[in-house]
Scaffold this active site. Sequence first.
Site, PDB file in Angstrom:
ATOM      1  N   ARG A 109     -12.127 -22.809  30.747  1.00 45.05           N
ATOM      2  CA  ARG A 109     -13.138 -22.159  31.587  1.00 45.05           C
ATOM      3  C   ARG A 109     -12.497 -21.097  32.476  1.00 45.05           C
ATOM      4  O   ARG A 109     -12.997 -19.986  32.602  1.00 45.05           O
ATOM      5  CB  ARG A 109     -13.854 -23.207  32.437  1.00 45.05           C
ATOM      6  CG  ARG A 109     -15.102 -23.803  31.793  1.00 45.05           C
ATOM      7  CD  ARG A 109     -14.863 -24.407  30.421  1.00 45.05           C
ATOM      8  NE  ARG A 109     -16.043 -25.015  29.863  1.00 45.05           N
ATOM      9  CZ  ARG A 109     -16.375 -26.299  30.046  1.00 45.05           C
ATOM     10  NH1 ARG A 109     -15.595 -27.088  30.771  1.00 45.05           N
ATOM     11  NH2 ARG A 109     -17.461 -26.773  29.499  1.00 45.05           N
ATOM     12  N   ASP A 138     -13.056 -23.715  24.447  1.00 46.87           N
ATOM     13  CA  ASP A 138     -14.431 -24.024  24.834  1.00 46.87           C
ATOM     14  C   ASP A 138     -15.286 -22.794  24.577  1.00 46.87           C
ATOM     15  O   ASP A 138     -14.798 -21.788  24.056  1.00 46.87           O
ATOM     16  CB  ASP A 138     -14.514 -24.483  26.289  1.00 46.87           C
ATOM     17  CG  ASP A 138     -15.608 -25.521  26.496  1.00 46.87           C
ATOM     18  OD1 ASP A 138     -16.788 -25.184  26.288  1.00 46.87           O
ATOM     19  OD2 ASP A 138     -15.289 -26.677  26.838  1.00 46.87           O
ATOM     20  N   HIS A 209     -19.147 -26.866  21.847  1.00 47.79           N
ATOM     21  CA  HIS A 209     -18.258 -26.140  22.764  1.00 47.79           C
ATOM     22  C   HIS A 209     -17.371 -25.152  22.002  1.00 47.79           C
ATOM     23  O   HIS A 209     -16.172 -25.060  22.233  1.00 47.79           O
ATOM     24  CB  HIS A 209     -17.389 -27.128  23.552  1.00 47.79           C
ATOM     25  CG  HIS A 209     -18.149 -27.887  24.601  1.00 47.79           C
ATOM     26  ND1 HIS A 209     -18.528 -27.335  25.796  1.00 47.79           N
ATOM     27  CD2 HIS A 209     -18.610 -29.171  24.611  1.00 47.79           C
ATOM     28  CE1 HIS A 209     -19.180 -28.245  26.525  1.00 47.79           C
ATOM     29  NE2 HIS A 209     -19.258 -29.356  25.818  1.00 47.79           N
ATOM     30  N   ASP A 275     -17.832 -33.773  22.121  1.00 46.96           N
ATOM     31  CA  ASP A 275     -18.867 -34.043  23.109  1.00 46.96           C
ATOM     32  C   ASP A 275     -19.938 -32.954  23.112  1.00 46.96           C
ATOM     33  O   ASP A 275     -19.708 -31.827  22.692  1.00 46.96           O
ATOM     34  CB  ASP A 275     -18.254 -34.147  24.512  1.00 46.96           C
ATOM     35  CG  ASP A 275     -17.585 -32.842  24.947  1.00 46.96           C
ATOM     36  OD1 ASP A 275     -16.808 -32.300  24.138  1.00 46.96           O
ATOM     37  OD2 ASP A 275     -17.842 -32.372  26.067  1.00 46.96           O
ATOM     38  N   GLU A 276     -21.096 -33.322  23.592  1.00 43.50           N
ATOM     39  CA  GLU A 276     -22.194 -32.390  23.868  1.00 43.50           C
ATOM     40  C   GLU A 276     -22.453 -31.425  22.719  1.00 43.50           C
ATOM     41  O   GLU A 276     -22.603 -30.218  22.915  1.00 43.50           O
ATOM     42  CB  GLU A 276     -21.905 -31.631  25.171  1.00 43.50           C
ATOM     43  CG  GLU A 276     -21.858 -32.555  26.384  1.00 43.50           C
ATOM     44  CD  GLU A 276     -21.504 -31.844  27.670  1.00 43.50           C
ATOM     45  OE1 GLU A 276     -21.875 -32.340  28.747  1.00 43.50           O
ATOM     46  OE2 GLU A 276     -20.848 -30.778  27.601  1.00 43.50           O
ATOM     47  N   TYR A 367     -13.881 -37.655  38.043  1.00 42.31           N
ATOM     48  CA  TYR A 367     -13.975 -36.229  37.741  1.00 42.31           C
ATOM     49  C   TYR A 367     -13.684 -35.480  39.040  1.00 42.31           C
ATOM     50  O   TYR A 367     -14.499 -35.475  39.971  1.00 42.31           O
ATOM     51  CB  TYR A 367     -15.356 -35.883  37.199  1.00 42.31           C
ATOM     52  CG  TYR A 367     -15.437 -35.905  35.682  1.00 42.31           C
ATOM     53  CD1 TYR A 367     -14.708 -36.846  34.941  1.00 42.31           C
ATOM     54  CD2 TYR A 367     -16.233 -35.006  34.982  1.00 42.31           C
ATOM     55  CE1 TYR A 367     -14.778 -36.863  33.561  1.00 42.31           C
ATOM     56  CE2 TYR A 367     -16.307 -35.020  33.598  1.00 42.31           C
ATOM     57  CZ  TYR A 367     -15.576 -35.951  32.890  1.00 42.31           C
ATOM     58  OH  TYR A 367     -15.625 -35.975  31.520  1.00 42.31           O
ATOM     59  N   TRP A 418     -12.463 -30.153  35.534  1.00 37.85           N
ATOM     60  CA  TRP A 418     -13.055 -29.007  34.861  1.00 37.85           C
ATOM     61  C   TRP A 418     -13.062 -27.833  35.831  1.00 37.85           C
ATOM     62  O   TRP A 418     -13.193 -28.009  37.049  1.00 37.85           O
ATOM     63  CB  TRP A 418     -14.469 -29.349  34.393  1.00 37.85           C
ATOM     64  CG  TRP A 418     -14.482 -30.553  33.512  1.00 37.85           C
ATOM     65  CD1 TRP A 418     -14.780 -31.840  33.867  1.00 37.85           C
ATOM     66  CD2 TRP A 418     -14.129 -30.596  32.131  1.00 37.85           C
ATOM     67  NE1 TRP A 418     -14.644 -32.669  32.778  1.00 37.85           N
ATOM     68  CE2 TRP A 418     -14.244 -31.946  31.703  1.00 37.85           C
ATOM     69  CE3 TRP A 418     -13.720 -29.635  31.206  1.00 37.85           C
ATOM     70  CZ2 TRP A 418     -13.976 -32.349  30.404  1.00 37.85           C
ATOM     71  CZ3 TRP A 418     -13.456 -30.031  29.901  1.00 37.85           C
ATOM     72  CH2 TRP A 418     -13.587 -31.376  29.512  1.00 37.85           C
ATOM     73  N   THR A 419     -12.933 -26.628  35.306  1.00 40.20           N
ATOM     74  CA  THR A 419     -12.634 -25.489  36.182  1.00 40.20           C
ATOM     75  C   THR A 419     -13.714 -24.414  36.209  1.00 40.20           C
ATOM     76  O   THR A 419     -13.419 -23.250  36.470  1.00 40.20           O
ATOM     77  CB  THR A 419     -11.282 -24.861  35.783  1.00 40.20           C
ATOM     78  OG1 THR A 419     -11.353 -24.390  34.433  1.00 40.20           O
ATOM     79  CG2 THR A 419     -10.146 -25.840  35.936  1.00 40.20           C
ATOM     80  N   GLU A 420     -14.973 -24.783  35.972  1.00 37.39           N
ATOM     81  CA  GLU A 420     -16.018 -23.766  36.087  1.00 37.39           C
ATOM     82  C   GLU A 420     -15.957 -23.058  37.443  1.00 37.39           C
ATOM     83  O   GLU A 420     -16.154 -21.842  37.524  1.00 37.39           O
ATOM     84  CB  GLU A 420     -17.406 -24.399  35.898  1.00 37.39           C
ATOM     85  CG  GLU A 420     -17.718 -24.796  34.475  1.00 37.39           C
ATOM     86  CD  GLU A 420     -17.386 -26.252  34.190  1.00 37.39           C
ATOM     87  OE1 GLU A 420     -18.007 -26.841  33.292  1.00 37.39           O
ATOM     88  OE2 GLU A 420     -16.498 -26.798  34.877  1.00 37.39           O
TER      89      GLU A 420
END
Length: 508
Positions: A109, A138, A209, A275-276, A367, A418-420
């Site tokens: 990210r 991603d 992703h 995932d997702e 997280y 996570w680095t959003e």
Amino acid sequence: MASEVSLIPAPRRLERAGGSGAFGGDARTGVDPSLGPEAYRLTVSAGGVEIVGGDEAGVFWGRQTLRQMLGPDAFRRAPITRGPVTVPYVTIEDMPRFAWRGFMLDVARHFLPKDDVLRYVDLLAAHKLNVLHLHLTDDQGWRVEIRRYPRLTEVGAWRRRTRMGWGEPPLWDERPHGGFYTQDDLREIVAYAAERHVTVLPEIELPGHSQAAIAAYPELGNADVVDTAALEVWTDWGFNRNVLAPTDGVLRFYEGVLEEVLEIFPSRYVHIGGDECFKDQWRKSPTAQARIGELGLRGEDELQAWMIRHFDRWLAARGRCLIGWDEILDGGLAADAAVMCWRWYGGGIAAAEAGHSVVMCPQQEVYLDHVQAHGDEEPVPFGWVHTLEDVYRFEPVPPRLAGTPHAANIIGTQANLWTEVAENRSRVDYQAFPRLVAFAEVAWSDLPDPDERDFEDFERRMSMAHYARLDALGVGYRPPTGPYPWQQRPGVPGRMHNKPRKTWRMAN
């Protein structure tokens, strides 16, 4: 534990012998396999310092304990005083509770330069954490050089702009963002980590992703239902419905990717995401539906499971083991796969009871991109509030498994970041520390049940010595009194979860 020793993680046994002596920098070391993997015995006496490890990793962890005993200045890059340091006479016997003590750093990210990654290897090693999980691909970026597919980094490593925070209407940073690691960069990181007994785990996301890869090679997407040639590296956050097509060509492409990944990373496990993965495009795709019929599958979940099982067999044939997020349980788990459980605890419990190895990392507990405290001053608040005490009271083995043979299938635990909204080293430091210190103690030490843990003692050890160690290491942690003004992000909106956070003691 004597307060002046103030060790983190807390050792299993510490005995003071009375007195203290000068340490000039030399310690006798040896290996005694009977102590067990990663275990060590550290003795400081009038006769000097001796570290005996169950293996070389144990010797290294013993050195980290001695380093703490030498005072915060031992964590600086160069000595600032000369002469010996006085250390108490003690005997410490210690070994880790879990073999897997991990930290996931999302460099997809927001890209972090190589030197920042190397620095995090040092920070993990100082806290006796032994797995650095690099989230390399991603929707928003592809960060690993693949020589046979150069467009993955020529195109996939760069996005034209980046969403700031989570508000509506969106707020944008219009500067392009990107970067990637060459294969030699990654070999350097792997070698540097190995010298510090840290394993680097690569993650290559599939089948979801994957928009950065599709932007580089449109044939990877579901071109029969989407104009994949028009896709760009994603500039937004959240759930993305552009996923890989379930074709032989995609399988061959990712086999080629993984062949190069295996040449770089010697780790036993290879993470493939899983995932997702939204199935909307597969439901509309004649190609995907034909594959479901051809294979005799019962729907799109089994189609994803078929892709995961393919790479499970492919990796096993090369002496490696697939690990993925707990969605790989959907549609049937691959025979040899391990599970990284992030959605509550149910997936990890099911996988462990089925005999699979499990790494527990539930988002509701560990997280570290989630906000650290209530209050408007917290920068870009996201998720649930996870305080330092919350992380310290995290218990990786669910009650349903405790005391059963299945508990042994919980091979470890991991904190994920996570680095959003953590776009550089300073923001990563703020989100990770000091909570990663609490997590390190949970992962290493043989702590009592969560309600019985002495958080006041942990806070005292932090205040007496460990914050000073972090200062010496140059870590921009969140102060216990709240963020400094320059750590705040006024004007950048966050997004908190509305649903109440279930505590882990409510799990099965």
